[in-house]
Write a protein that holds these residues in place. Structure first.
Motif, PDB file in Angstrom:
ATOM      1  N   UNK A  92       0.832  -1.213   0.000  1.00  0.00           N
ATOM      2  CA  UNK A  92       0.000   0.000   0.000  1.00  0.00           C
ATOM      3  C   UNK A  92       0.863   1.257   0.000  1.00  0.00           C
ATOM      4  N   UNK A  93       1.961   1.250   0.733  1.00  0.00           N
ATOM      5  CA  UNK A  93       2.851   2.413   0.750  1.00  0.00           C
ATOM      6  C   UNK A  93       3.482   2.642  -0.619  1.00  0.00           C
ATOM      7  N   UNK A  94       3.870   1.561  -1.289  1.00  0.00           N
ATOM      8  CA  UNK A  94       4.438   1.684  -2.634  1.00  0.00           C
ATOM      9  C   UNK A  94       3.384   2.238  -3.607  1.00  0.00           C
ATOM     10  N   UNK A  95       2.165   1.750  -3.497  1.00  0.00           N
ATOM     11  CA  UNK A  95       1.083   2.255  -4.343  1.00  0.00           C
ATOM     12  C   UNK A  95       0.877   3.748  -4.087  1.00  0.00           C
ATOM     13  N   UNK A  96       0.798   4.126  -2.823  1.00  0.00           N
ATOM     14  CA  UNK A  96       0.556   5.530  -2.461  1.00  0.00           C
ATOM     15  C   UNK A  96       1.650   6.442  -2.994  1.00  0.00           C
ATOM     16  N   UNK A  97       2.917   6.008  -2.925  1.00  0.00           N
ATOM     17  CA  UNK A  97       4.032   6.822  -3.436  1.00  0.00           C
ATOM     18  C   UNK A  97       3.897   7.051  -4.938  1.00  0.00           C
ATOM     19  N   UNK A  98       3.565   5.985  -5.666  1.00  0.00           N
ATOM     20  CA  UNK A  98       3.465   6.111  -7.124  1.00  0.00           C
ATOM     21  C   UNK A  98       2.240   6.928  -7.519  1.00  0.00           C
ATOM     22  N   UNK A  99       1.143   6.764  -6.799  1.00  0.00           N
ATOM     23  CA  UNK A  99      -0.107   7.449  -7.151  1.00  0.00           C
ATOM     24  C   UNK A  99      -0.006   8.967  -7.027  1.00  0.00           C
ATOM     25  N   UNK A 127      -1.662 -11.898 -11.721  1.00  0.00           N
ATOM     26  CA  UNK A 127      -1.985 -11.764 -10.303  1.00  0.00           C
ATOM     27  C   UNK A 127      -3.493 -11.880 -10.076  1.00  0.00           C
ATOM     28  N   UNK A 128      -4.296 -11.306 -10.966  1.00  0.00           N
ATOM     29  CA  UNK A 128      -5.756 -11.441 -10.855  1.00  0.00           C
ATOM     30  C   UNK A 128      -6.165 -12.907 -11.008  1.00  0.00           C
ATOM     31  N   UNK A 129      -5.483 -13.625 -11.911  1.00  0.00           N
ATOM     32  CA  UNK A 129      -5.769 -15.061 -12.067  1.00  0.00           C
ATOM     33  C   UNK A 129      -5.436 -15.797 -10.771  1.00  0.00           C
ATOM     34  N   UNK A 130      -4.292 -15.468 -10.169  1.00  0.00           N
ATOM     35  CA  UNK A 130      -3.912 -16.072  -8.887  1.00  0.00           C
ATOM     36  C   UNK A 130      -4.958 -15.753  -7.822  1.00  0.00           C
ATOM     37  N   UNK A 131      -5.402 -14.532  -7.809  1.00  0.00           N
ATOM     38  CA  UNK A 131      -6.418 -14.106  -6.835  1.00  0.00           C
ATOM     39  C   UNK A 131      -7.698 -14.939  -6.980  1.00  0.00           C
ATOM     40  N   UNK A 132      -8.145 -15.146  -8.207  1.00  0.00           N
ATOM     41  CA  UNK A 132      -9.357 -15.949  -8.429  1.00  0.00           C
ATOM     42  C   UNK A 132      -9.165 -17.378  -7.942  1.00  0.00           C
ATOM     43  N   UNK A 133      -7.997 -17.930  -8.184  1.00  0.00           N
ATOM     44  CA  UNK A 133      -7.728 -19.309  -7.774  1.00  0.00           C
ATOM     45  C   UNK A 133      -7.656 -19.427  -6.249  1.00  0.00           C
ATOM     46  N   UNK A 134      -7.019 -18.461  -5.596  1.00  0.00           N
ATOM     47  CA  UNK A 134      -6.956 -18.476  -4.132  1.00  0.00           C
ATOM     48  C   UNK A 134      -8.364 -18.314  -3.555  1.00  0.00           C
ATOM     49  N   UNK A 135      -9.184 -17.477  -4.183  1.00  0.00           N
ATOM     50  CA  UNK A 135     -10.549 -17.244  -3.694  1.00  0.00           C
ATOM     51  C   UNK A 135     -11.339 -18.545  -3.620  1.00  0.00           C
ATOM     52  N   UNK A 136     -11.124 -19.439  -4.567  1.00  0.00           N
ATOM     53  CA  UNK A 136     -11.809 -20.740  -4.532  1.00  0.00           C
ATOM     54  C   UNK A 136     -11.456 -21.514  -3.274  1.00  0.00           C
ATOM     55  N   UNK A 145      -7.181 -16.611   3.491  1.00  0.00           N
ATOM     56  CA  UNK A 145      -7.734 -15.269   3.331  1.00  0.00           C
ATOM     57  C   UNK A 145      -6.648 -14.200   3.244  1.00  0.00           C
ATOM     58  N   UNK A 146      -5.608 -14.299   4.059  1.00  0.00           N
ATOM     59  CA  UNK A 146      -4.548 -13.289   3.990  1.00  0.00           C
ATOM     60  C   UNK A 146      -3.802 -13.381   2.658  1.00  0.00           C
ATOM     61  N   UNK A 147      -3.682 -14.580   2.102  1.00  0.00           N
ATOM     62  CA  UNK A 147      -3.045 -14.725   0.794  1.00  0.00           C
ATOM     63  C   UNK A 147      -3.909 -14.076  -0.282  1.00  0.00           C
ATOM     64  N   UNK A 148      -5.209 -14.201  -0.137  1.00  0.00           N
ATOM     65  CA  UNK A 148      -6.136 -13.549  -1.069  1.00  0.00           C
ATOM     66  C   UNK A 148      -5.982 -12.028  -0.993  1.00  0.00           C
ATOM     67  N   UNK A 149      -5.873 -11.503   0.209  1.00  0.00           N
ATOM     68  CA  UNK A 149      -5.685 -10.057   0.383  1.00  0.00           C
ATOM     69  C   UNK A 149      -4.391  -9.594  -0.276  1.00  0.00           C
ATOM     70  N   UNK A 151      -2.786 -11.020  -2.803  1.00  0.00           N
ATOM     71  CA  UNK A 151      -2.932 -11.086  -4.262  1.00  0.00           C
ATOM     72  C   UNK A 151      -3.769  -9.917  -4.766  1.00  0.00           C
ATOM     73  N   UNK A 152      -4.815  -9.573  -4.058  1.00  0.00           N
ATOM     74  CA  UNK A 152      -5.658  -8.439  -4.441  1.00  0.00           C
ATOM     75  C   UNK A 152      -4.845  -7.149  -4.441  1.00  0.00           C
ATOM     76  N   UNK A 153      -4.088  -6.930  -3.385  1.00  0.00           N
ATOM     77  CA  UNK A 153      -3.301  -5.706  -3.279  1.00  0.00           C
ATOM     78  C   UNK A 153      -2.186  -5.673  -4.324  1.00  0.00           C
ATOM     79  N   UNK A 154      -1.579  -6.833  -4.584  1.00  0.00           N
ATOM     80  CA  UNK A 154      -0.512  -6.880  -5.588  1.00  0.00           C
ATOM     81  C   UNK A 154      -1.037  -6.559  -6.987  1.00  0.00           C
ATOM     82  N   UNK A 155      -2.237  -7.014  -7.301  1.00  0.00           N
ATOM     83  CA  UNK A 155      -2.777  -6.691  -8.626  1.00  0.00           C
ATOM     84  C   UNK A 155      -3.011  -5.185  -8.749  1.00  0.00           C
ATOM     85  N   UNK A 156      -3.454  -4.555  -7.655  1.00  0.00           N
ATOM     86  CA  UNK A 156      -3.573  -3.092  -7.653  1.00  0.00           C
ATOM     87  C   UNK A 156      -2.202  -2.446  -7.847  1.00  0.00           C
ATOM     88  N   UNK A 157      -1.201  -2.996  -7.172  1.00  0.00           N
ATOM     89  CA  UNK A 157       0.163  -2.472  -7.281  1.00  0.00           C
ATOM     90  C   UNK A 157       0.636  -2.510  -8.742  1.00  0.00           C
TER      91      UNK A 157
END
Length: 179
Positions: A92-99, A127-136, A145-149, A151-157
């Motif tokens: 999140x900090x890396x995202x915020x710096x770039x944004x 990463x979105x594909x990984x997120x979908x697979x972890x969600x299953x 659940x933390x792995x899903x979080x 993956x979600x944040x990494x795809x945003x990154x």
């Protein structure tokens, strides 16, 4: 010197961390295989852009893949406590710096511009594909659940990184033209 080929997988099975053997068609292998795929795509992105945080992401992805490849009952035996919250905060900090340097987005961004930008988008979609697979697996095992979080944040990154690379390389963003 040990050889890379063991021949133990020749009949369609493989070992999880801890030695349990499973068939290679098991869904969990697809999940951690996708994690490995994302890691390889990040390596290709690193070949274009030397960003130290990408190496940190790779290291965390190896740990995530290892967790996924370990039966839940054996997690404590093989994996020390990992600070998922710390990693999420770093992302999140890396995202915020770039944004801070990015203009507002008013349309869909086309995944193009340079090899590095396109590779960041490949990382995002993988990463979105990984997120979908972890969600299953979250439905069966809340410990993922933390792995899903992550993956979600990494795809945003990776999405923000692609946009940031446009600014860094002075490459104009291209948007979907709505007709």
């Amino acid at each position: 010197m040990s050889k890379i080929y063991t021949k133990t997988g020749d009949t369609g099975t493989t070992s999880l961390v801890g030695g349990d053997r499973v068939h290679k068609s098991e869904a969990i292998l697809d999940v951690y295989g996708t994690c490995d795929e994302l890691n390889a795509h990040i390596g290709a992105l690193l070949a274009e852009e030397d960003l130290p945080f990408l190496t940190e992401i790779q290291e965390n992805l190896f740990i995530i893949g290892g967790i996924l490849a370990t039966p839940t009952a054996k997690h404590a035996q093989y994996w020390k406590e990992i600070s998922h919250e710390h990693f999420l905060t770093q992302i999140e900090q890396e995202i915020d710096k770039m944004e801070e340097d990015l203009p507002p987005l008013h349309s869909f961004l086309l995944p193009q511009g340079s090899r590095a930008i396109a590779q960041a988008h490949i990382c995002r979609t993988t990463c979105r594909k990984l997120e979908r697979k972890i969600a299953c697996f979250c439905a069966q095992n809340e410990s993922f659940l933390t792995l899903l979080q992550m993956a979600n944040r990494l795809s945003d990154y990776f999405f923000i990184l692609a946009r940031f690379l446009h600014i860094k390389s002075e490459t104009e963003e291209k948007y979907l033209k709505i007709r």
